[in-house]
Scaffold this motif. Structure first.
Motif, short mmCIF file in Angstrom:
data_model
loop_
_atom_site.label_atom_id
_atom_site.label_comp_id
_atom_site.label_asym_id
_atom_site.label_seq_id
_atom_site.Cartn_x
_atom_site.Cartn_y
_atom_site.Cartn_z
N ILE A 154 -7.06 -3.81 17.43
CA ILE A 154 -6.66 -2.60 16.60
C ILE A 154 -5.22 -2.74 16.69
O ILE A 154 -4.59 -2.53 17.50
CB ILE A 154 -7.03 -1.06 17.25
N LYS A 155 -4.78 -3.18 15.33
CA LYS A 155 -3.29 -3.30 15.18
C LYS A 155 -2.86 -2.05 14.40
O LYS A 155 -2.79 -1.88 13.29
CB LYS A 155 -2.99 -4.65 14.30
N THR A 156 -2.05 -1.45 15.26
CA THR A 156 -1.17 -0.17 14.73
C THR A 156 0.07 -0.50 14.06
O THR A 156 0.96 -1.17 14.56
CB THR A 156 -0.82 0.97 15.99
N LEU A 157 -0.02 -0.33 12.73
CA LEU A 157 1.02 -0.80 11.78
C LEU A 157 2.34 0.16 12.06
O LEU A 157 2.05 1.54 12.77
CB LEU A 157 0.67 -0.76 10.42
N PRO A 158 3.72 -0.18 11.73
CA PRO A 158 4.74 0.50 11.92
C PRO A 158 4.60 1.87 10.76
O PRO A 158 3.89 1.70 9.90
CB PRO A 158 5.85 -0.33 11.39
N PRO A 159 5.08 2.83 11.02
CA PRO A 159 4.72 4.04 10.07
C PRO A 159 5.57 3.98 8.80
O PRO A 159 6.24 2.95 8.85
CB PRO A 159 5.70 5.26 11.08
#
Length: 226
Positions: free
Chosen positions: A194-199
């Motif tokens: 799960i790659k949480t992208l920058p806001p």
């Protein structure tokens, strides 16, 4: 003859209305507040609604999608060696992007499996997340992991086992020639990322970094997946 035809027509309309009413009742009940009856019937209702009639509040979610999810996998060969991880999701996404008019839907086998792996009642999920945050420091189990105040329901356990088997089986079909000598893998292990992208507010910031979380699924024997 005409009267008989009308009776059949009336019976068909009543049966259709009853089925339609039952469908809308189950759909509405699935979004009702959590209750003992809802927990008891969760498996039955979800089994009917999924995957074509799934109900959730995502349409009204205030936040857009901000995670990039997928799986990689490695295999165990007959000589005891273990291969490097193979990117299962990447090639599928590339195939989809290269054909905009008639895209391959194979990638949905992965996304559906990931969704099934994380499938849970929205309220139960929020309650678990809140309790874990509260008791992460003060209330831990003997193995040092946070306690689950609300354990997984039998239906959730069954769903996760099916998802693990599905993702492992699909990974196995994408890894034909990974073992030496042309032999097939004897076991496979899928890893979900799960790659949480920058806001969105940081989209123009070159220093903004993504966060990647990895979750290893258990090894599955190839003979059990075929």
């Amino acid at each position: 003859m005409i009267a008989r035809h009308r009776r059949i027509q009336r019976a068909a309309l009543l049966a259709g209305a009853a089925l339609l009413g039952a469908h809308f009742f189950l759909a509405a009940f699935s979004q009702a507040p959590l209750s003992p009856a809802k927990i008891k019937l969760h498996g039955l209702i979800s089994g009917y609604l999924e995957p074509y009639f799934t109900q959730n509040w995502s349409l009204f979610a205030p936040n857009p999608t901000k995670d990039d999810e997928g799986i990689i996998a490695r295999a165990k060969c007959s000589d005891g060696s273990v291969t490097d991880f193979y990117d299962v999701t990447g090639p599928l996404i590339k195939e989809t992007q290269e054909d905009r008019f008639f895209p391959s839907r194979t990638v949905r086998l992965v996304s559906n499996g990931i969704n099934q792996l994380n499938d849970s009642d929205d309220l139960l999920l929020r309650l678990r997340q809140n309790e874990e945050e509260k008791k992460r420091k003060n209330s831990t189990a003997k193995d040092g992991k946070p306690k689950d105040v609300i354990p997984l329901t039998p239906y959730e356990k069954s769903q996760r086992e099916d998802a693990e088997r599905s993702l492992s089986r699909f990974s196995l079909t994408r890894m034909h020639d990974v073992c030496p000598g042309g032999t097939g893998p004897t076991a496979v292990q899928a890893r979900m990322y799960i790659k949480t992208l920058p806001p969105w507010s940081q989209r123009k910031n070159p220093e903004a970094k993504s966060k990647v979380d990895l979750y290893d699924l258990p090894w599955k024997k190839a003979v059990d997946l075929r």
